[in-house]
Design a protein around this motif. Structure first.
Motif, short mmCIF file in Angstrom:
data_model
loop_
_atom_site.label_atom_id
_atom_site.label_comp_id
_atom_site.label_asym_id
_atom_site.label_seq_id
_atom_site.Cartn_x
_atom_site.Cartn_y
_atom_site.Cartn_z
N TYR A 1 4.35 -11.01 2.58
CA TYR A 1 3.45 -10.01 3.15
C TYR A 1 3.48 -8.72 2.32
CZ TYR A 1 1.47 -6.71 6.53
OH TYR A 1 0.70 -5.75 7.14
N GLN A 2 4.67 -8.29 1.92
CA GLN A 2 4.76 -7.09 1.10
C GLN A 2 4.04 -7.26 -0.23
OE1 GLN A 2 5.88 -4.05 1.92
NE2 GLN A 2 6.17 -4.89 3.99
N GLN A 3 4.10 -8.48 -0.77
CA GLN A 3 3.36 -8.73 -2.01
C GLN A 3 1.87 -8.64 -1.78
OE1 GLN A 3 4.61 -9.28 -5.30
NE2 GLN A 3 2.45 -8.74 -5.53
N ASN A 4 1.41 -9.08 -0.62
CA ASN A 4 -0.01 -8.94 -0.29
C ASN A 4 -0.42 -7.47 -0.23
OD1 ASN A 4 -0.48 -11.67 -0.18
ND2 ASN A 4 -0.23 -11.82 2.03
N ILE A 5 0.45 -6.63 0.31
CA ILE A 5 0.17 -5.19 0.34
C ILE A 5 0.06 -4.66 -1.09
CG2 ILE A 5 1.14 -2.93 0.93
CD1 ILE A 5 2.25 -4.19 3.47
N GLU A 6 0.98 -5.10 -1.96
CA GLU A 6 0.92 -4.68 -3.35
C GLU A 6 -0.39 -5.15 -3.99
OE1 GLU A 6 2.99 -2.64 -4.89
OE2 GLU A 6 4.09 -2.48 -3.01
N ASN A 7 -0.84 -6.34 -3.59
CA ASN A 7 -2.09 -6.86 -4.14
C ASN A 7 -3.29 -6.01 -3.75
OD1 ASN A 7 -0.64 -8.97 -5.24
ND2 ASN A 7 -1.07 -10.37 -3.55
N VAL A 8 -3.25 -5.48 -2.52
CA VAL A 8 -4.33 -4.60 -2.08
C VAL A 8 -4.37 -3.36 -2.95
CG1 VAL A 8 -5.19 -3.16 -0.20
CG2 VAL A 8 -4.25 -5.43 0.30
N VAL A 9 -3.21 -2.74 -3.13
CA VAL A 9 -3.13 -1.52 -3.95
C VAL A 9 -3.56 -1.81 -5.38
CG1 VAL A 9 -1.59 0.29 -4.80
CG2 VAL A 9 -1.32 -0.58 -2.47
N SER A 10 -3.07 -2.91 -5.92
CA SER A 10 -3.42 -3.28 -7.28
C SER A 10 -4.91 -3.60 -7.40
CB SER A 10 -2.59 -4.49 -7.72
OG SER A 10 -2.98 -4.95 -9.00
N GLY A 11 -5.44 -4.30 -6.39
CA GLY A 11 -6.85 -4.66 -6.42
C GLY A 11 -7.77 -3.46 -6.37
N ILE A 12 -7.38 -2.45 -5.62
CA ILE A 12 -8.17 -1.22 -5.57
C ILE A 12 -8.10 -0.48 -6.89
CG2 ILE A 12 -8.40 1.04 -4.42
CD1 ILE A 12 -7.37 -0.32 -1.87
N SER B 1 -2.54 8.17 -4.10
CA SER B 1 -2.07 6.80 -4.28
C SER B 1 -1.30 6.33 -3.05
CB SER B 1 -1.20 6.70 -5.52
OG SER B 1 -0.73 5.38 -5.71
N GLN B 2 -0.47 7.19 -2.49
CA GLN B 2 0.30 6.84 -1.31
C GLN B 2 -0.61 6.65 -0.10
OE1 GLN B 2 3.66 6.11 -1.10
NE2 GLN B 2 3.04 5.42 0.94
N GLN B 3 -1.66 7.42 -0.02
CA GLN B 3 -2.60 7.26 1.09
C GLN B 3 -3.25 5.87 1.06
OE1 GLN B 3 -4.85 10.95 0.25
NE2 GLN B 3 -4.43 11.54 2.36
N TYR B 4 -3.56 5.40 -0.14
CA TYR B 4 -4.11 4.05 -0.25
C TYR B 4 -3.05 3.00 0.11
CZ TYR B 4 -8.70 5.03 -2.18
OH TYR B 4 -10.01 5.43 -2.33
N ARG B 5 -1.83 3.24 -0.29
CA ARG B 5 -0.76 2.31 0.06
C ARG B 5 -0.57 2.28 1.59
NH1 ARG B 5 2.97 -0.22 -2.74
NH2 ARG B 5 2.31 0.85 -4.64
N ASP B 6 -0.73 3.42 2.22
CA ASP B 6 -0.56 3.50 3.67
C ASP B 6 -1.63 2.72 4.43
OD1 ASP B 6 1.67 5.09 3.34
OD2 ASP B 6 0.61 6.98 3.66
N MET C 1 -13.89 7.72 -1.84
CA MET C 1 -13.90 6.36 -1.34
C MET C 1 -12.97 6.22 -0.14
SD MET C 1 -13.56 2.70 -3.30
CE MET C 1 -11.85 2.85 -3.82
N LEU C 2 -11.81 6.89 -0.20
CA LEU C 2 -10.89 6.84 0.93
C LEU C 2 -11.54 7.43 2.18
CD1 LEU C 2 -7.99 6.19 1.89
CD2 LEU C 2 -7.39 8.54 1.28
N GLU C 3 -12.24 8.53 2.02
CA GLU C 3 -12.91 9.16 3.15
C GLU C 3 -13.97 8.26 3.77
OE1 GLU C 3 -14.35 12.83 1.60
OE2 GLU C 3 -12.36 13.78 1.51
N LEU C 4 -14.57 7.41 2.94
CA LEU C 4 -15.56 6.46 3.44
C LEU C 4 -14.91 5.23 4.07
CD1 LEU C 4 -18.13 6.61 0.49
CD2 LEU C 4 -18.46 7.53 2.80
N LEU C 5 -13.76 4.85 3.55
CA LEU C 5 -13.09 3.66 4.05
C LEU C 5 -12.47 3.86 5.43
CD1 LEU C 5 -11.17 2.21 0.95
CD2 LEU C 5 -12.99 1.09 2.26
#
Length: 213
Positions: free
Chosen positions: A65-76, A88-93, A163-167
């Motif tokens: 699951y943690q790797q999936n979270i890393e994949n989200v951050v990496s994918g963005i 960057s931390q806001q996206y990780r959150d 983009m974060l504000e829209l997401l």
């Protein structure tokens, strides 16, 4: 900017975890439980059932699951563009929230010569529709008020902040399309061990999270 799948690189980890079950003991009901628990562990961080039906440990499931979270951050792409640590931390959150947007329900399984065909009802997340156009408009509006041309790092900060504000409102009030059926193949391998098709998981992820240019 093309959104990348939120559930891509870790699929090899998921597919590598097999069930220790003999062919004559593994039932369609167990195939349903296997796929449901694997999806719940990967998208929602719910591990109890997954650990109970596979050979994996809690630590292995949490690592997946943690790797999936890393994949989200990496994918963005936030960590490769030099944006601020705070952004960057806001996206990780929000990465776990993005994963949790997946909407699925495993409904049935049918035994085949290769293993099982497992039917999953999915509802595609529609929150990315129109995102690019809204992002372009927000960037243009902000750029119009600048007195100097930003460098690449500053420009990336502007893009990803907007983009974060829209997401965030899309995450807080998600919208979905009509339900559709997707087939996941559970494949019987050597020694009667079962694995979920990695290719199917990739395709289902894209179906649940259709993006746009």
């Amino acid at each position: 900017m093309k959104r990348k799948s939120v559930f891509l690189a870790a699929l090899s980890v998921l597919a590598a975890v097999s069930l220790s079950a003999c062919t004559d003991e593994f039932t369609p009901e167990e195939a349903v439980d296997y796929v449901q628990s694997a999806l719940d562990a990967s998208y929602r961080g719910e591990f109890e059932e997954y650990v109970s039906v596979t050979d994996s440990t809690l630590e292995e499931a949490e690592a997946m699951y943690q790797q999936n979270i890393e994949n989200v951050v990496s994918g963005i792409g936030v960590e490769e563009l030099g944006i601020s640590e705070e952004l960057s931390q806001q996206y990780r959150d929000i990465a776990p929230d993005l994963l949790a947007l997946a909407k699925y329900e495993v409904v049935s399984a049918e035994e085949t010569d290769a293993g099982f065909d497992v039917e999953v009802s999915i509802e595609p997340f529609t929150g990315y529709e129109g995102l690019q156009d809204e992002l372009n408009a927000a960037i243009e509006e902000e750029a119009a008020g600048l007195t100097e041309v930003p460098d690449d790092a500053e420009a990336n900060e502007i893009v990803y902040r907007n983009m974060l504000e829209l997401l965030i409102p899309r995450i807080e009030a998600p919208t979905y399309g009509e339900a559709e059926t997707f087939t996941i193949h559970v494949i019987r391998g050597e020694d009667n061990m079962y694995e979920i098709s990695e290719e199917d998981l990739v395709e289902m992820d894209y179906a649940m999270f259709p993006g746009g240019e």
